[in-house]
Scaffold this motif. Structure first.
Motif, PDB file in Angstrom:
ATOM      1  N   GLU A 138       0.797  -1.225   0.000  1.00 48.73           N
ATOM      2  CA  GLU A 138       0.000   0.000   0.000  1.00 48.73           C
ATOM      3  C   GLU A 138       0.830   1.275   0.000  1.00 48.73           C
ATOM      4  O   GLU A 138       0.379   2.293  -0.523  1.00 48.73           O
ATOM      5  CB  GLU A 138      -0.928   0.016   1.222  1.00 48.73           C
ATOM      6  CG  GLU A 138      -2.018  -1.033   1.196  1.00 48.73           C
ATOM      7  CD  GLU A 138      -2.881  -1.004   2.438  1.00 48.73           C
ATOM      8  OE1 GLU A 138      -3.986  -1.543   2.389  1.00 48.73           O
ATOM      9  OE2 GLU A 138      -2.440  -0.447   3.471  1.00 48.73           O
ATOM     10  N   ASP A 139       2.006   1.259   0.604  1.00 48.75           N
ATOM     11  CA  ASP A 139       2.805   2.469   0.746  1.00 48.75           C
ATOM     12  C   ASP A 139       3.575   2.752  -0.544  1.00 48.75           C
ATOM     13  O   ASP A 139       4.798   2.566  -0.616  1.00 48.75           O
ATOM     14  CB  ASP A 139       3.785   2.334   1.919  1.00 48.75           C
ATOM     15  CG  ASP A 139       3.069   2.215   3.246  1.00 48.75           C
ATOM     16  OD1 ASP A 139       1.839   2.214   3.253  1.00 48.75           O
ATOM     17  OD2 ASP A 139       3.747   2.116   4.279  1.00 48.75           O
ATOM     18  N   THR A 140       2.861   3.211  -1.551  1.00 52.10           N
ATOM     19  CA  THR A 140       3.479   3.442  -2.857  1.00 52.10           C
ATOM     20  C   THR A 140       3.544   4.926  -3.175  1.00 52.10           C
ATOM     21  O   THR A 140       2.638   5.698  -2.824  1.00 52.10           O
ATOM     22  CB  THR A 140       2.686   2.729  -3.965  1.00 52.10           C
ATOM     23  OG1 THR A 140       1.305   3.093  -3.853  1.00 52.10           O
ATOM     24  CG2 THR A 140       2.814   1.216  -3.829  1.00 52.10           C
ATOM     25  N   LYS A 141       4.607   5.324  -3.845  1.00 54.29           N
ATOM     26  CA  LYS A 141       4.787   6.706  -4.271  1.00 54.29           C
ATOM     27  C   LYS A 141       3.800   7.043  -5.387  1.00 54.29           C
ATOM     28  O   LYS A 141       3.288   6.171  -6.079  1.00 54.29           O
ATOM     29  CB  LYS A 141       6.224   6.917  -4.748  1.00 54.29           C
ATOM     30  CG  LYS A 141       7.280   6.799  -3.659  1.00 54.29           C
ATOM     31  CD  LYS A 141       7.266   8.034  -2.778  1.00 54.29           C
ATOM     32  CE  LYS A 141       8.453   8.034  -1.815  1.00 54.29           C
ATOM     33  NZ  LYS A 141       8.461   9.242  -0.950  1.00 54.29           N
ATOM     34  N   SER A 142       3.588   8.334  -5.573  1.00 55.39           N
ATOM     35  CA  SER A 142       2.644   8.772  -6.603  1.00 55.39           C
ATOM     36  C   SER A 142       3.085   8.331  -7.996  1.00 55.39           C
ATOM     37  O   SER A 142       2.247   8.054  -8.853  1.00 55.39           O
ATOM     38  CB  SER A 142       2.489  10.290  -6.563  1.00 55.39           C
ATOM     39  OG  SER A 142       3.721  10.934  -6.838  1.00 55.39           O
ATOM     40  N   SER A 143       4.389   8.254  -8.220  1.00 55.41           N
ATOM     41  CA  SER A 143       4.883   7.837  -9.534  1.00 55.41           C
ATOM     42  C   SER A 143       4.432   6.421  -9.874  1.00 55.41           C
ATOM     43  O   SER A 143       4.141   6.108 -11.034  1.00 55.41           O
ATOM     44  CB  SER A 143       6.415   7.924  -9.579  1.00 55.41           C
ATOM     45  OG  SER A 143       6.990   7.144  -8.535  1.00 55.41           O
ATOM     46  N   GLU A 144       4.359   5.561  -8.856  1.00 54.81           N
ATOM     47  CA  GLU A 144       3.909   4.191  -9.066  1.00 54.81           C
ATOM     48  C   GLU A 144       2.384   4.140  -9.205  1.00 54.81           C
ATOM     49  O   GLU A 144       1.852   3.461 -10.100  1.00 54.81           O
ATOM     50  CB  GLU A 144       4.355   3.318  -7.891  1.00 54.81           C
ATOM     51  CG  GLU A 144       4.066   1.831  -8.053  1.00 54.81           C
ATOM     52  CD  GLU A 144       4.823   1.180  -9.197  1.00 54.81           C
ATOM     53  OE1 GLU A 144       4.313   0.191  -9.752  1.00 54.81           O
ATOM     54  OE2 GLU A 144       5.909   1.675  -9.559  1.00 54.81           O
ATOM     55  N   ARG A 145       1.675   4.852  -8.334  1.00 57.29           N
ATOM     56  CA  ARG A 145       0.215   4.855  -8.396  1.00 57.29           C
ATOM     57  C   ARG A 145      -0.304   5.464  -9.696  1.00 57.29           C
ATOM     58  O   ARG A 145      -1.351   5.054 -10.201  1.00 57.29           O
ATOM     59  CB  ARG A 145      -0.349   5.639  -7.200  1.00 57.29           C
ATOM     60  CG  ARG A 145      -0.232   4.897  -5.879  1.00 57.29           C
ATOM     61  CD  ARG A 145      -0.854   5.688  -4.742  1.00 57.29           C
ATOM     62  NE  ARG A 145       0.096   6.615  -4.127  1.00 57.29           N
ATOM     63  CZ  ARG A 145      -0.089   7.909  -3.986  1.00 57.29           C
ATOM     64  NH1 ARG A 145      -1.206   8.490  -4.407  1.00 57.29           N
ATOM     65  NH2 ARG A 145       0.822   8.675  -3.408  1.00 57.29           N
ATOM     66  N   HIS A 197      -2.583  11.440  -8.789  1.00 61.23           N
ATOM     67  CA  HIS A 197      -1.931  10.957  -7.570  1.00 61.23           C
ATOM     68  C   HIS A 197      -0.758  11.869  -7.222  1.00 61.23           C
ATOM     69  O   HIS A 197       0.056  12.211  -8.084  1.00 61.23           O
ATOM     70  CB  HIS A 197      -1.441   9.524  -7.751  1.00 61.23           C
ATOM     71  CG  HIS A 197      -2.554   8.521  -7.851  1.00 61.23           C
ATOM     72  ND1 HIS A 197      -3.112   7.919  -6.737  1.00 61.23           N
ATOM     73  CD2 HIS A 197      -3.237   8.041  -8.920  1.00 61.23           C
ATOM     74  CE1 HIS A 197      -4.072   7.103  -7.116  1.00 61.23           C
ATOM     75  NE2 HIS A 197      -4.180   7.157  -8.430  1.00 61.23           N
ATOM     76  N   ILE A 198      -0.694  12.264  -5.965  1.00 60.52           N
ATOM     77  CA  ILE A 198       0.405  13.097  -5.476  1.00 60.52           C
ATOM     78  C   ILE A 198       0.983  12.452  -4.216  1.00 60.52           C
ATOM     79  O   ILE A 198       0.403  11.534  -3.644  1.00 60.52           O
ATOM     80  CB  ILE A 198      -0.057  14.540  -5.168  1.00 60.52           C
ATOM     81  CG1 ILE A 198      -1.085  14.541  -4.017  1.00 60.52           C
ATOM     82  CG2 ILE A 198      -0.640  15.200  -6.418  1.00 60.52           C
ATOM     83  CD1 ILE A 198      -1.444  15.931  -3.513  1.00 60.52           C
TER      84      ILE A 198
END
Length: 294
Positions: A138-145, A197-198
């Protein structure tokens, strides 16, 4: 953006610390805003929340539990302003949190913006499985999301024009825990609403025990099967359903017949090991056990 409604559904969790931080940020920004907290008939008394007095803040406790989708739609109805920031009650608020959202909504006024979630290491022994799963998946950066913006949507921390939420309400067929966020992302895509996503994450504070998290996951998967049955095209929004659909072996009758046994086996391992990967296997076989064969 001139005004903001911060909507927080809660159940059995005292989020007074986060409420005070939000009030302070609103005041420092001189923002026209409100904080609406609706308690979904908690079993415990949350006196700090009910007694807290602040001009930005309103608390209401329901006499009967109505569920995660209905309470969000109720908050939208009660909100007064044109933009709504939805937060889960167990969200820890970082510095400049509201300010970061305001800057992004100004440049993307018609979009839904998701800030993300992180789990702090000092909480890992509180709910070890929940922590391990959160960190790994779940703890993903905006670049991944942002690679799959609609598939990565979570309800715990996002801001939206109120008009979008009125036009695309949360699905009230989902009375049990789970999948309301995934289905909302699915409906936003169908309605051509842009999701951005940010990196403006909240801290996930309320980590369930292993047993509680597993039981909630069962409800989640039951909702998943309900949505798949009613909306077949929803399959692509679920990694579990996509995996089952893409590999014929998971749809064979012998596998389905033993899936219940395998799910219980991996459930037992997960309860005692807190291993996120055995938990994924439990989810897979529990889903197969409920899935209807064509």
């Amino acid at each position: 953006m001139k005004s903001l409604s911060i909507c927080i559904p809660i159940y059995n969790f005292n989020c007074i610390g986060s409420i005070k931080i939000l009030c302070k940020q609103i005041s420092s920004l001189k923002l026209n805003a409100e904080i609406l907290v609706i308690d979904d008939a908690s079993d415990v008394k949350l006196n700090e929340l009910s007694n807290f007095n602040n001009p930005f803040y309103t608390y209401e406790k329901l006499s009967k539990n109505i569920g995660r989708s209905k309470i969000r739609n109720l908050l939208v109805e009660k909100s007064r302003f044109d933009y709504i920031l939805f937060l889960d009650g167990d969200s820890g608020i970082p510095e400049n949190f509201i300010k970061n959202y305001l800057q992004n909504i100004e440049s993307n006024p018609n979009s839904v913006i998701c800030g993300g979630r992180i789990h702090e290491a000092e909480l890992k022994n509180t709910g070890k499985l929940r922590y391990n799963y959160g960190v790994k998946f779940e703890d993903t950066k905006s670049s991944e999301r942002s690679k799959k913006p609609y598939y990565s949507f979570m309800t715990n921390n996002f801001i939206s024009p109120k008009a979008v939420l009125k036009n695309t309400p949360f699905n009230e067929e989902l009375t049990k825990y789970g999948q309301e966020d995934t289905f909302f992302g699915y409906e936003l895509k169908n309605n051509y609403v842009k999701i951005i996503h940010i990196d403006n994450p909240v801290f996930h504070l309320d980590l369930e025990t292993n047993l509680e998290f597993i039981e909630k996951t069962k409800f989640n998967i039951e909702n998943l099967i309900l949505l798949k049955t009613k909306y077949p095209e929803f399959i692509e929004f679920s990694k579990l359903l996509t995996t089952i659909n893409n590999y014929k072996v998971f749809r064979l009758k012998p596998i389905k017949n033993i899936a219940s046994i395998l799910s219980k086996f991996f459930e037992f391992i997960t309860k005692h090991s807190s291993n996120a990967y055995s938990f994924q296997m439990f989810k897979l076989f529990y889903t197969i056990s409920l899935n209807r064969l064509k």
